[in-house]
Write a protein that holds these residues in place. Structure first.
Motif, mmCIF file in Angstrom:
data_model
loop_
_atom_site.group_PDB
_atom_site.id
_atom_site.type_symbol
_atom_site.label_atom_id
_atom_site.label_comp_id
_atom_site.label_asym_id
_atom_site.label_seq_id
_atom_site.Cartn_x
_atom_site.Cartn_y
_atom_site.Cartn_z
ATOM 1 N N GLY A 153 55.817 37.740 15.625
ATOM 2 C CA GLY A 153 54.668 38.397 15.030
ATOM 3 C C GLY A 153 53.352 38.049 15.703
ATOM 4 N N ILE A 154 53.365 37.101 16.636
ATOM 5 C CA ILE A 154 52.158 36.753 17.367
ATOM 6 C C ILE A 154 51.774 37.901 18.300
ATOM 7 N N ILE A 155 50.515 38.315 18.235
ATOM 8 C CA ILE A 155 50.009 39.397 19.086
ATOM 9 C C ILE A 155 49.587 38.807 20.427
ATOM 10 N N ARG A 156 50.066 39.407 21.505
ATOM 11 C CA ARG A 156 49.865 38.872 22.842
ATOM 12 C C ARG A 156 48.829 39.699 23.603
ATOM 13 N N LEU A 157 47.811 39.019 24.126
ATOM 14 C CA LEU A 157 46.780 39.664 24.937
ATOM 15 C C LEU A 157 46.880 39.094 26.353
ATOM 16 N N PRO A 158 47.399 39.868 27.305
ATOM 17 C CA PRO A 158 47.664 39.335 28.645
ATOM 18 C C PRO A 158 46.395 38.993 29.407
ATOM 19 N N VAL A 159 46.564 38.121 30.392
ATOM 20 C CA VAL A 159 45.462 37.675 31.248
ATOM 21 C C VAL A 159 45.359 38.614 32.447
ATOM 22 N N TRP A 160 44.139 39.082 32.712
ATOM 23 C CA TRP A 160 43.922 39.943 33.881
ATOM 24 C C TRP A 160 43.645 39.109 35.129
ATOM 25 N N PHE A 161 42.738 38.123 35.028
ATOM 26 C CA PHE A 161 42.364 37.293 36.183
ATOM 27 C C PHE A 161 42.542 35.831 35.816
ATOM 28 N N GLU A 162 43.387 35.138 36.551
ATOM 29 C CA GLU A 162 43.628 33.702 36.376
ATOM 30 C C GLU A 162 43.103 32.992 37.617
ATOM 31 N N ASP A 163 42.132 32.072 37.441
ATOM 32 C CA ASP A 163 41.453 31.515 38.616
ATOM 33 C C ASP A 163 42.368 30.721 39.531
ATOM 34 N N ASP A 164 43.285 29.925 38.966
ATOM 35 C CA ASP A 164 44.113 29.135 39.880
ATOM 36 C C ASP A 164 45.161 29.990 40.587
ATOM 37 N N LEU A 165 45.540 31.130 40.000
ATOM 38 C CA LEU A 165 46.424 32.045 40.733
ATOM 39 C C LEU A 165 45.675 32.698 41.899
ATOM 40 N N TRP A 166 44.407 33.059 41.660
ATOM 41 C CA TRP A 166 43.599 33.573 42.768
ATOM 42 C C TRP A 166 43.519 32.542 43.892
ATOM 43 N N LEU A 167 43.291 31.279 43.525
ATOM 44 C CA LEU A 167 43.155 30.231 44.531
ATOM 45 C C LEU A 167 44.455 30.013 45.300
ATOM 46 N N ARG A 168 45.581 30.236 44.649
ATOM 47 C CA ARG A 168 46.876 30.092 45.333
ATOM 48 C C ARG A 168 47.187 31.305 46.208
ATOM 49 N N LEU A 169 46.923 32.496 45.674
ATOM 50 C CA LEU A 169 47.296 33.719 46.379
ATOM 51 C C LEU A 169 46.305 34.100 47.467
ATOM 52 N N PHE A 170 45.006 33.832 47.210
ATOM 53 C CA PHE A 170 43.957 34.254 48.149
ATOM 54 C C PHE A 170 43.019 33.085 48.446
ATOM 55 N N PRO A 171 43.521 32.004 49.029
ATOM 56 C CA PRO A 171 42.658 30.848 49.304
ATOM 57 C C PRO A 171 41.491 31.220 50.212
ATOM 58 N N HIS A 172 40.316 30.695 49.860
ATOM 59 C CA HIS A 172 39.078 30.872 50.617
ATOM 60 C C HIS A 172 38.565 32.322 50.590
ATOM 61 N N ALA A 173 39.137 33.176 49.743
ATOM 62 C CA ALA A 173 38.683 34.565 49.664
ATOM 63 C C ALA A 173 37.666 34.711 48.534
ATOM 64 N N THR A 174 36.583 35.410 48.796
ATOM 65 C CA THR A 174 35.575 35.692 47.766
ATOM 66 C C THR A 174 35.256 37.175 47.646
ATOM 67 N N ASP A 175 35.832 38.000 48.501
ATOM 68 C CA ASP A 175 35.608 39.446 48.438
ATOM 69 C C ASP A 175 36.481 40.023 47.322
ATOM 70 N N VAL A 176 35.837 40.643 46.325
ATOM 71 C CA VAL A 176 36.579 41.159 45.172
ATOM 72 C C VAL A 176 36.909 42.638 45.301
ATOM 73 N N SER A 177 36.719 43.229 46.479
ATOM 74 C CA SER A 177 36.949 44.670 46.624
ATOM 75 C C SER A 177 38.398 45.037 46.300
ATOM 76 N N ARG A 178 39.334 44.148 46.576
ATOM 77 C CA ARG A 178 40.735 44.451 46.279
ATOM 78 C C ARG A 178 40.989 44.555 44.772
ATOM 79 N N LEU A 179 40.087 43.991 43.972
ATOM 80 C CA LEU A 179 40.258 44.032 42.517
ATOM 81 C C LEU A 179 39.652 45.275 41.879
ATOM 82 N N ARG A 180 38.849 46.014 42.618
ATOM 83 C CA ARG A 180 38.071 47.083 41.994
ATOM 84 C C ARG A 180 38.920 48.185 41.368
#
Length: 277
Positions: free
Chosen positions: A156-183
């Motif tokens: 019965g718990i309502i689940r609200l998924p995460v869109w952006f997780e900071d440590d996943l960004w850091l693992r998947l795209f290290p040293h990246a700061t351009d967010v155009s891929r997220l647009r």
């Protein structure tokens, strides 16, 4: 106020809420910021609270352990809070699921939201959480996906998924700061829940390697935060670019608790989103 540099407008596709099972949560966009405390030193927690205040964003913190800073912020209404229990083997929160939940209820009673450490979960753990009064989680880390909507767990718990997780960004795209891929996903309808960690934000970590190499020093009582901060671009710049993109598009950042209430209201008005006792 510190500003990011990448803040181009994002598109906002429209769709009739009558065509979406979760109504406006599926047909429109909803933006919220959350944080996982993760035993952060107080200086990092204070940096997170200062950042949220400067950017004027409601903040919901999933808490692992007592914190004077979070107590003060919650007492003044600056933040809202939920549980961030550790269900991994060897957890200091308890030796099994029921012990962990009892521990969380002991130091932070009266909350209704949860996100587990490391996103670790089981049906048994969620049954214990539901029995302790938890009604909402933010548990699923998406691939920065558009069209995210709530779901209802078998407890019965309502689940609200995460869109952006900071440590996943850091693992998947290290040293990246351009967010155009997220647009494209940022402009799509659905939930846009960001999750940050106080330490990553306070240090402006550019990668998980940067954090891992400083982990021991970060958590020393006599650590010097100024000496640990990354001098160049990092994940804080990514977050701020997202904040600016959303505001440039005329959208606003909402309280995570408000999203919980909206989800619960939609569920109560529907006969086909869940079948519960």
């Amino acid at each position: 106020m510190r500003r990011g540099t990448d803040h181009a407008r994002v598109t906002n596709p429209t769709r009739s809420s009558q065509d979406a099972p979760w109504g406006p949560l599926a047909a429109q966009r909803r933006f919220a910021v959350t944080a996982d405390q993760d035993w952060a030193p107080e200086w990092a927690t204070e940096a997170l609270l200062q950042w949220a205040w400067e950017w004027d964003v409601p903040l919901h913190v999933f808490q692992t352990n007592p914190s004077p800073s979070l107590d003060g912020a919650a007492g003044s209404g600056t933040v809202t809070r939920g549980w961030h229990p550790n269900f991994f083997p060897g957890s200091t929160h308890g030796e099994d699921e029921s012990a962990v939940v009892r521990h969380m209820a002991g130091f932070l009673p009266g909350v209704r939201t949860v996100r587990s450490h490391g996103f670790r979960e089981s049906y048994l753990a969620w049954r214990e959480l539901a029995g302790a009064g938890i009604r909402f989680d933010s548990q699923f880390p998406s691939a920065f996906a558009g069209h995210l909507v709530p779901a209802v767990h078998a407890t019965g718990i309502i689940r609200l998924p995460v869109w952006f997780e900071d440590d996943l960004w850091l693992r998947l795209f290290p040293h990246a700061t351009d967010v155009s891929r997220l647009r494209p996903a940022l402009g799509a309808p659905g939930l846009k829940i960001l999750n940050v960690h106080p330490v990553h934000l306070a240090l402006n970590c550019p990668s998980m390697d940067y954090y891992d190499r400083r982990r021991a020093e970060i958590y020393r009582p006599d650590s010097d935060p100024d000496a640990l901060v990354h001098p160049g671009p990092g994940v804080r710049d990514v977050l701020e670019a997202i904040l600016l993109a959303v505001r440039a598009d005329g959208e606003k950042w909402r309280s995570f608790e408000d999203l919980c209430d909206e989800s619960a209201d939609l569920l109560s008005d529907s006969a086909d989103l869940a079948v519960l006792p």
